[in-house]
Design a protein around this motif. Structure first.
Motif, PDB file in Angstrom:
ATOM      1  N   TRP A   1     -17.188   5.387  -5.637  1.00  0.00           N
ATOM      2  CA  TRP A   1     -16.756   6.601  -4.940  1.00  0.00           C
ATOM      3  C   TRP A   1     -16.596   6.349  -3.443  1.00  0.00           C
ATOM      4  CZ3 TRP A   1     -14.483  10.825  -6.390  1.00  0.00           C
ATOM      5  CH2 TRP A   1     -14.440  11.921  -5.528  1.00  0.00           C
ATOM      6  N   THR A   2     -17.482   5.518  -2.884  1.00  0.00           N
ATOM      7  CA  THR A   2     -17.389   5.188  -1.460  1.00  0.00           C
ATOM      8  C   THR A   2     -16.058   4.528  -1.136  1.00  0.00           C
ATOM      9  OG1 THR A   2     -19.791   4.950  -1.247  1.00  0.00           O
ATOM     10  CG2 THR A   2     -18.426   3.830   0.398  1.00  0.00           C
ATOM     11  N   TRP A   3     -15.638   3.563  -1.959  1.00  0.00           N
ATOM     12  CA  TRP A   3     -14.391   2.856  -1.690  1.00  0.00           C
ATOM     13  C   TRP A   3     -13.170   3.705  -2.032  1.00  0.00           C
ATOM     14  CZ3 TRP A   3     -14.207  -1.030   1.433  1.00  0.00           C
ATOM     15  CH2 TRP A   3     -15.348  -1.819   1.599  1.00  0.00           C
ATOM     16  N   ILE A   4     -13.306   4.578  -3.037  1.00  0.00           N
ATOM     17  CA  ILE A   4     -12.202   5.498  -3.336  1.00  0.00           C
ATOM     18  C   ILE A   4     -11.982   6.440  -2.158  1.00  0.00           C
ATOM     19  CG2 ILE A   4     -11.536   7.475  -4.778  1.00  0.00           C
ATOM     20  CD1 ILE A   4     -12.824   6.013  -7.142  1.00  0.00           C
ATOM     21  N   GLY A   5     -13.094   6.974  -1.619  1.00  0.00           N
ATOM     22  CA  GLY A   5     -12.977   7.846  -0.454  1.00  0.00           C
ATOM     23  C   GLY A   5     -12.397   7.117   0.744  1.00  0.00           C
ATOM     24  N   TRP A   6     -12.765   5.839   0.905  1.00  0.00           N
ATOM     25  CA  TRP A   6     -12.237   5.062   2.023  1.00  0.00           C
ATOM     26  C   TRP A   6     -10.730   4.868   1.907  1.00  0.00           C
ATOM     27  CZ3 TRP A   6      -9.934   0.154   1.866  1.00  0.00           C
ATOM     28  CH2 TRP A   6      -9.712  -0.445   3.116  1.00  0.00           C
ATOM     29  N   SER A   7     -10.273   4.576   0.693  1.00  0.00           N
ATOM     30  CA  SER A   7      -8.839   4.303   0.507  1.00  0.00           C
ATOM     31  C   SER A   7      -7.997   5.569   0.432  1.00  0.00           C
ATOM     32  CB  SER A   7      -8.628   3.478  -0.772  1.00  0.00           C
ATOM     33  OG  SER A   7      -9.013   4.234  -1.914  1.00  0.00           O
ATOM     34  N   ALA A   8      -8.645   6.716   0.260  1.00  0.00           N
ATOM     35  CA  ALA A   8      -7.899   7.954   0.020  1.00  0.00           C
ATOM     36  C   ALA A   8      -7.458   8.652   1.294  1.00  0.00           C
ATOM     37  CB  ALA A   8      -8.733   8.922  -0.823  1.00  0.00           C
ATOM     38  N   THR A   9      -7.966   8.234   2.461  1.00  0.00           N
ATOM     39  CA  THR A   9      -7.660   8.927   3.705  1.00  0.00           C
ATOM     40  C   THR A   9      -7.115   7.958   4.737  1.00  0.00           C
ATOM     41  OG1 THR A   9      -9.444  10.514   3.308  1.00  0.00           O
ATOM     42  CG2 THR A   9      -8.570  10.399   5.536  1.00  0.00           C
ATOM     43  N   THR A  10      -5.966   8.301   5.317  1.00  0.00           N
ATOM     44  CA  THR A  10      -5.395   7.536   6.424  1.00  0.00           C
ATOM     45  C   THR A  10      -5.099   8.485   7.575  1.00  0.00           C
ATOM     46  OG1 THR A  10      -3.154   7.781   5.522  1.00  0.00           O
ATOM     47  CG2 THR A  10      -4.377   5.797   4.905  1.00  0.00           C
ATOM     48  N   TYR A  11      -5.142   7.925   8.779  1.00  0.00           N
ATOM     49  CA  TYR A  11      -4.902   8.716   9.986  1.00  0.00           C
ATOM     50  C   TYR A  11      -3.695   8.163  10.730  1.00  0.00           C
ATOM     51  CZ  TYR A  11      -9.934   9.080   9.079  1.00  0.00           C
ATOM     52  OH  TYR A  11     -11.157   9.206   8.481  1.00  0.00           O
ATOM     53  N   THR A  12      -2.927   9.080  11.311  1.00  0.00           N
ATOM     54  CA  THR A  12      -1.887   8.705  12.253  1.00  0.00           C
ATOM     55  C   THR A  12      -2.080   9.567  13.491  1.00  0.00           C
ATOM     56  OG1 THR A  12      -0.325   8.160  10.479  1.00  0.00           O
ATOM     57  CG2 THR A  12       0.579   8.503  12.681  1.00  0.00           C
TER      58      THR A  12
ATOM     59  N   ILE B   1      -1.945  14.851  15.358  1.00  0.00           N
ATOM     60  CA  ILE B   1      -2.833  14.058  14.522  1.00  0.00           C
ATOM     61  C   ILE B   1      -2.506  14.385  13.075  1.00  0.00           C
ATOM     62  CG2 ILE B   1      -5.225  13.508  13.954  1.00  0.00           C
ATOM     63  CD1 ILE B   1      -5.976  14.735  16.688  1.00  0.00           C
ATOM     64  N   GLN B   2      -2.299  13.367  12.266  1.00  0.00           N
ATOM     65  CA  GLN B   2      -1.934  13.573  10.865  1.00  0.00           C
ATOM     66  C   GLN B   2      -2.963  12.917   9.956  1.00  0.00           C
ATOM     67  OE1 GLN B   2       2.302  13.327   9.446  1.00  0.00           O
ATOM     68  NE2 GLN B   2       1.518  11.572   8.302  1.00  0.00           N
ATOM     69  N   PHE B   3      -3.429  13.685   8.984  1.00  0.00           N
ATOM     70  CA  PHE B   3      -4.367  13.185   7.981  1.00  0.00           C
ATOM     71  C   PHE B   3      -3.648  13.158   6.635  1.00  0.00           C
ATOM     72  CE2 PHE B   3      -6.704  15.297  11.281  1.00  0.00           C
ATOM     73  CZ  PHE B   3      -7.835  14.534  11.489  1.00  0.00           C
TER      74      PHE B   3
ATOM     75  N   VAL C   1      -5.752  10.288  -3.787  1.00  0.00           N
ATOM     76  CA  VAL C   1      -5.434   9.063  -4.511  1.00  0.00           C
ATOM     77  C   VAL C   1      -4.247   9.304  -5.445  1.00  0.00           C
ATOM     78  CG1 VAL C   1      -6.295   7.307  -6.094  1.00  0.00           C
ATOM     79  CG2 VAL C   1      -7.824   8.282  -4.380  1.00  0.00           C
ATOM     80  N   LEU C   2      -4.424  10.214  -6.387  1.00  0.00           N
ATOM     81  CA  LEU C   2      -3.343  10.539  -7.308  1.00  0.00           C
ATOM     82  C   LEU C   2      -2.450  11.637  -6.750  1.00  0.00           C
ATOM     83  CD1 LEU C   2      -5.359  10.497 -10.665  1.00  0.00           C
ATOM     84  CD2 LEU C   2      -3.990   8.660  -9.656  1.00  0.00           C
ATOM     85  N   THR C   3      -3.058  12.591  -6.063  1.00  0.00           N
ATOM     86  CA  THR C   3      -2.314  13.683  -5.431  1.00  0.00           C
ATOM     87  C   THR C   3      -2.499  13.595  -3.925  1.00  0.00           C
ATOM     88  OG1 THR C   3      -2.675  15.105  -7.354  1.00  0.00           O
ATOM     89  CG2 THR C   3      -1.994  16.176  -5.298  1.00  0.00           C
ATOM     90  N   LYS C   4      -1.409  13.507  -3.186  1.00  0.00           N
ATOM     91  CA  LYS C   4      -1.470  13.354  -1.742  1.00  0.00           C
ATOM     92  C   LYS C   4      -1.376  14.711  -1.051  1.00  0.00           C
ATOM     93  CE  LYS C   4      -1.629   8.845  -1.228  1.00  0.00           C
ATOM     94  NZ  LYS C   4      -2.762   8.176  -0.556  1.00  0.00           N
ATOM     95  N   THR C   5      -2.201  14.875  -0.024  1.00  0.00           N
ATOM     96  CA  THR C   5      -2.152  16.048   0.835  1.00  0.00           C
ATOM     97  C   THR C   5      -2.037  15.575   2.274  1.00  0.00           C
ATOM     98  OG1 THR C   5      -3.538  17.332  -0.676  1.00  0.00           O
ATOM     99  CG2 THR C   5      -3.359  18.129   1.590  1.00  0.00           C
TER     100      THR C   5
END
Length: 201
Positions: free
Chosen positions: A101-112, A118-120, A124-128
């Motif tokens: 779960w830790t690594w899934i959470g890490w890969s599931a969020t990116t910042y720009t 600021i964009q979040f 993983v399967l569904t992007k917001t």
């Protein structure tokens, strides 16, 4: 990754950061979970070894006496031993799931992070995708704990005047303090260019 600040031109969007949070924190969390899972597996192995093997673990008189008492307890309560083994295996599974779960959470969020917004991007399967315009940011808070300080990391809490995105966190990321100061300056410029003060909620 964190990019060096470049001179801004009118209408030009400057990217200060694009990427995920640092992988150091998930790595540390995974290491701790692995340690606890290893302890549980070790105790499970000792219980599965049986009384005779436990008695051969040490020649120290005090340890031998302690193991003899433990052996007597194990022999008198075989159902309790099986229950303890099941609980230990369940805990190993829980620690394993926490690592995943830790690594899934890490890969599931990116910042720009740019000089305008600021964009979040989450999921993983569904992007917001959530966007916060800098002129709508009321406050920026920089935080880091002892572990993050060692690795040069930091987190930025964005307090916005948007009911759907009132509190958002960037990080922890490398160069968090520098990113914090760049965001503070970019927010000030965005508010001045728009000719407004931070909108009160």
């Amino acid at each position: 990754m964190l990019r060096p600040r470049i001179p801004e031109r009118a209408g030009q969007s400057v990217v200060y950061y694009r990427g995920r949070m640092s992988g150091v924190i998930p790595l540390v969390t995974t290491a701790w979970n692995a340690v606890f899972a290893g302890i549980c597996l070790g105790v499970h192995t000792l219980l599965a070894a049986g009384p005779r093997q436990l008695g051969e673990l040490s020649t120290d008189p005090d340890v031998v006496a302690l193991l003899a008492d433990l052996n007597a307890g194990l022999q008198a309560s075989p159902d309790l031993v099986r229950y303890m083994q099941m609980c230990l295996l369940a805990m190993v599974c829980i620690f394993g799931l926490r690592c995943m779960w830790t690594w899934i959470g890490w890969s599931a969020t990116t910042y720009t992070v740019t000089n305008e917004r600021i964009q979040f991007e989450q999921g993983v399967l569904t992007k917001t995708i959530k966007t916060i315009e800098l002129w709508r940011v009321r406050d920026l808070i920089f935080r880091r704990d002892a572990v993050e300080a060692v690795f040069g990391l930091g987190s930025i809490t964005v307090v916005a005047n948007d009911p759907t995105s009132r509190y958002s966190i960037i990080g922890p990321v490398y160069g968090g303090r520098r990113l914090f100061y760049e965001l503070m300056e970019a927010r000030y410029q965005a508010v001045e260019q728009r000719g407004v003060s931070a909108v009160e909620s």
